[in-house]
Write a protein that holds these residues in place. Structure first.
Motif, PDB file in Angstrom:
ATOM      1  N   GLN A  81       0.824  -1.207   0.000  1.00 14.15           N
ATOM      2  CA  GLN A  81       0.000   0.000   0.000  1.00 14.15           C
ATOM      3  C   GLN A  81       0.863   1.265   0.000  1.00 14.15           C
ATOM      4  O   GLN A  81       0.512   2.254  -0.657  1.00 14.15           O
ATOM      5  CB  GLN A  81      -0.922  -0.017   1.213  1.00 14.15           C
ATOM      6  CG  GLN A  81      -2.013  -1.075   1.141  1.00 14.15           C
ATOM      7  CD  GLN A  81      -2.874  -1.107   2.374  1.00 14.15           C
ATOM      8  OE1 GLN A  81      -2.544  -0.495   3.395  1.00 14.15           O
ATOM      9  NE2 GLN A  81      -3.998  -1.833   2.316  1.00 14.15           N
ATOM     10  N   SER A  82       1.969   1.239   0.726  1.00 12.81           N
ATOM     11  CA  SER A  82       2.869   2.396   0.734  1.00 12.81           C
ATOM     12  C   SER A  82       3.525   2.597  -0.624  1.00 12.81           C
ATOM     13  O   SER A  82       3.686   3.735  -1.085  1.00 12.81           O
ATOM     14  CB  SER A  82       3.927   2.207   1.821  1.00 12.81           C
ATOM     15  OG  SER A  82       4.889   3.244   1.781  1.00 12.81           O
TER      16      SER A  82
ATOM     17  N   VAL B  37       2.315   6.067  -7.769  1.00 10.28           N
ATOM     18  CA  VAL B  37       1.546   6.312  -8.979  1.00 10.28           C
ATOM     19  C   VAL B  37       1.479   7.802  -9.299  1.00 10.28           C
ATOM     20  O   VAL B  37       1.291   8.186 -10.471  1.00 10.28           O
ATOM     21  CB  VAL B  37       0.126   5.715  -8.825  1.00 10.28           C
ATOM     22  CG1 VAL B  37      -0.679   6.491  -7.796  1.00 10.28           C
ATOM     23  CG2 VAL B  37      -0.601   5.674 -10.156  1.00 10.28           C
ATOM     24  N   ARG B  38       1.646   8.650  -8.302  1.00  5.44           N
ATOM     25  CA  ARG B  38       1.634  10.104  -8.539  1.00  5.44           C
ATOM     26  C   ARG B  38       2.946  10.614  -9.116  1.00  5.44           C
ATOM     27  O   ARG B  38       3.029  11.761  -9.541  1.00  5.44           O
ATOM     28  CB  ARG B  38       1.342  10.845  -7.241  1.00  5.44           C
ATOM     29  CG  ARG B  38      -0.038  10.567  -6.666  1.00  5.44           C
ATOM     30  CD  ARG B  38      -0.332  11.490  -5.526  1.00  5.44           C
ATOM     31  NE  ARG B  38      -1.690  11.315  -5.023  1.00  5.44           N
ATOM     32  CZ  ARG B  38      -2.258  12.102  -4.111  1.00  5.44           C
ATOM     33  NH1 ARG B  38      -1.574  13.124  -3.595  1.00  5.44           N
ATOM     34  NH2 ARG B  38      -3.498  11.886  -3.715  1.00  5.44           N
TER      35      ARG B  38
ATOM     36  N   ASP C 211       2.526  -1.202 -13.851  1.00  4.37           N
ATOM     37  CA  ASP C 211       3.205  -2.428 -14.284  1.00  4.37           C
ATOM     38  C   ASP C 211       3.709  -3.225 -13.080  1.00  4.37           C
ATOM     39  O   ASP C 211       3.652  -4.465 -13.087  1.00  4.37           O
ATOM     40  CB  ASP C 211       4.376  -2.071 -15.201  1.00  4.37           C
ATOM     41  CG  ASP C 211       3.902  -1.503 -16.539  1.00  4.37           C
ATOM     42  OD1 ASP C 211       2.709  -1.702 -16.871  1.00  4.37           O
ATOM     43  OD2 ASP C 211       4.708  -0.854 -17.222  1.00  4.37           O
ATOM     44  N   TRP C 212       4.202  -2.544 -12.076  1.00  5.66           N
ATOM     45  CA  TRP C 212       4.664  -3.238 -10.866  1.00  5.66           C
ATOM     46  C   TRP C 212       3.507  -3.959 -10.165  1.00  5.66           C
ATOM     47  O   TRP C 212       3.650  -5.115  -9.738  1.00  5.66           O
ATOM     48  CB  TRP C 212       5.304  -2.213  -9.911  1.00  5.66           C
ATOM     49  CG  TRP C 212       5.386  -2.682  -8.493  1.00  5.66           C
ATOM     50  CD1 TRP C 212       6.316  -3.536  -7.966  1.00  5.66           C
ATOM     51  CD2 TRP C 212       4.493  -2.359  -7.431  1.00  5.66           C
ATOM     52  NE1 TRP C 212       6.066  -3.763  -6.634  1.00  5.66           N
ATOM     53  CE2 TRP C 212       4.948  -3.041  -6.274  1.00  5.66           C
ATOM     54  CE3 TRP C 212       3.355  -1.557  -7.337  1.00  5.66           C
ATOM     55  CZ2 TRP C 212       4.302  -2.940  -5.052  1.00  5.66           C
ATOM     56  CZ3 TRP C 212       2.711  -1.447  -6.116  1.00  5.66           C
ATOM     57  CH2 TRP C 212       3.173  -2.134  -4.992  1.00  5.66           C
ATOM     58  N   ALA C 213       2.353  -3.289 -10.073  1.00  6.48           N
ATOM     59  CA  ALA C 213       1.204  -3.902  -9.408  1.00  6.48           C
ATOM     60  C   ALA C 213       0.702  -5.127 -10.181  1.00  6.48           C
ATOM     61  O   ALA C 213       0.352  -6.164  -9.584  1.00  6.48           O
ATOM     62  CB  ALA C 213       0.091  -2.878  -9.243  1.00  6.48           C
ATOM     63  N   MET C 214       0.670  -5.039 -11.486  1.00  7.68           N
ATOM     64  CA  MET C 214       0.197  -6.172 -12.281  1.00  7.68           C
ATOM     65  C   MET C 214       1.188  -7.334 -12.259  1.00  7.68           C
ATOM     66  O   MET C 214       0.812  -8.481 -12.567  1.00  7.68           O
ATOM     67  CB  MET C 214      -0.040  -5.727 -13.737  1.00  7.68           C
ATOM     68  CG  MET C 214      -1.134  -4.697 -13.889  1.00  7.68           C
ATOM     69  SD  MET C 214      -2.750  -5.291 -13.304  1.00  7.68           S
ATOM     70  CE  MET C 214      -3.050  -6.638 -14.457  1.00  7.68           C
ATOM     71  N   GLY C 215       2.436  -7.065 -11.898  1.00  9.36           N
ATOM     72  CA  GLY C 215       3.442  -8.130 -11.855  1.00  9.36           C
ATOM     73  C   GLY C 215       3.507  -8.873 -10.537  1.00  9.36           C
ATOM     74  O   GLY C 215       4.298  -9.829 -10.419  1.00  9.36           O
TER      75      GLY C 215
ATOM     76  N   ALA D 193      -2.837  -3.808  -4.262  1.00  8.09           N
ATOM     77  CA  ALA D 193      -2.020  -2.803  -4.944  1.00  8.09           C
ATOM     78  C   ALA D 193      -2.856  -1.968  -5.904  1.00  8.09           C
ATOM     79  O   ALA D 193      -2.725  -0.733  -5.954  1.00  8.09           O
ATOM     80  CB  ALA D 193      -0.879  -3.481  -5.686  1.00  8.09           C
ATOM     81  N   LEU D 194      -3.747  -2.579  -6.682  1.00  9.95           N
ATOM     82  CA  LEU D 194      -4.568  -1.835  -7.639  1.00  9.95           C
ATOM     83  C   LEU D 194      -5.563  -0.924  -6.931  1.00  9.95           C
ATOM     84  O   LEU D 194      -5.812   0.205  -7.386  1.00  9.95           O
ATOM     85  CB  LEU D 194      -5.293  -2.813  -8.570  1.00  9.95           C
ATOM     86  CG  LEU D 194      -4.400  -3.596  -9.532  1.00  9.95           C
ATOM     87  CD1 LEU D 194      -5.216  -4.602 -10.326  1.00  9.95           C
ATOM     88  CD2 LEU D 194      -3.650  -2.650 -10.464  1.00  9.95           C
TER      89      LEU D 194
END
Length: 276
Positions: free
Chosen positions: A134-135, A140-141, A149-153, A163-164
């Motif tokens: 979460q941190s 994303v900002r 891409d990091w969250a989807m991986g 993450a999303l």
């Protein structure tokens, strides 16, 4: 008695002459030397005269030497203390190095994200991993594409979902335009972001002024005289909501002529990319 007397006289005269002769033969005593200064000091008169006071002269020891006082501090005297000459040492010549440029905001943010990624790789506790994810989603900002891409991986489905959701919560949502305030006191579009909501309408271009907004009932709110912070807050909102912009375009050949028109824009996530 008359005949004895002359003999007695003769004997007395002879004795007197012998005594006188012996007195001449004795050596006369040498005169006594005058007393020294020290002895004169030690002597005291046995009986002072009545008219003079009794004075006793004593030999006194010489006064003790005065103690050597430390020198007065230089601050009290108003003089600067003398600096001791430092021993001359041969100093090596300093090597001139070119100063490194200070890291910018984007480099610092990328370094922090990489450090958190290393922590995530070492962490085994599930709750701590979710808190760390979460941190990291707040990145994303700063760099929207790489954060998505990091969250989807993420391999774990639960961690990917967390993450999303955190990305949607932390992402900036608005019309997708970079604006600035010029001398007119009205915000003006500089350029648009990637996948910009206002750019997708095809009705605006850089240089157009955002004069204000209209609410659902058609009542206008003009931005002139407002702070940039208040204007940005009104342009942003939840993703999927619509805002009706009041735009003004000034003709380049004649600044006195302008066109005012409305543009409805559906707010969406603002994609931010670092400048490298």
């Amino acid at each position: 008695m008359k005949t004895v007397t002359p003999y007695i006289l003769l004997i007395g005269a002879a004795l007197g002459m012998g005594a006188a002769y012996r007195m001449r033969q004795r050596p006369e005593p040498e005169p006594a030397a005058p007393p020294s200064a020290t002895e004169q000091v030690r002597e005291t008169p046995t009986e002072p005269e009545k008219d003079e006071p009794l004075v006793v002269v004593r030999k006194t020891a010489p006064p003790p030497p005065k103690p050597i006082e430390p020198p007065e501090p230089a601050e009290i005297r108003g003089k600067a203390p003398a600096k001791e000459a430092a021993p001359q040492q041969s100093t090596p010549k300093a090597v001139q190095r070119r100063p490194r440029p200070a890291p910018n905001y984007w480099e610092i943010a990328a370094r922090r994200f990489s450090q958190k990624q290393d922590m995530l790789n070492r962490e085994q506790n599930p709750d701590r991993r979710l808190a760390l994810i979460q941190s990291m989603s707040a990145n994303v900002r700063i760099d929207t594409p790489s954060t998505i891409d990091w969250a989807m991986g993420l391999e774990d489905p639960e961690e990917r979902r967390v993450a999303l959701e955190a990305i949607n919560k932390n992402a900036l949502v608005g019309i997708g335009a970079r604006i600035h305030m010029d001398e007119t006191g009205v915000p003006r579009i500089m350029d648009t972001t990637v996948l910009s909501a206002i750019d997708s309408t095809g009705m605006t271009q850089p240089g157009d002024y955002i004069v204000g907004i209209e609410n659902g009932e058609g009542e206008p709110t003009y931005f002139k005289g407002q702070s940039m912070q208040n204007i940005v807050q009104q342009l942003r909102g939840q993703a999927g909501t619509e805002v009706n912009l009041i735009m003004e375009r000034v003709e380049t050949d004649d600044s006195s002529k302008s066109v005012v028109f409305n543009v409805p824009v559906q707010r969406s996530m603002i994609v931010v990319q670092p400048p490298f």
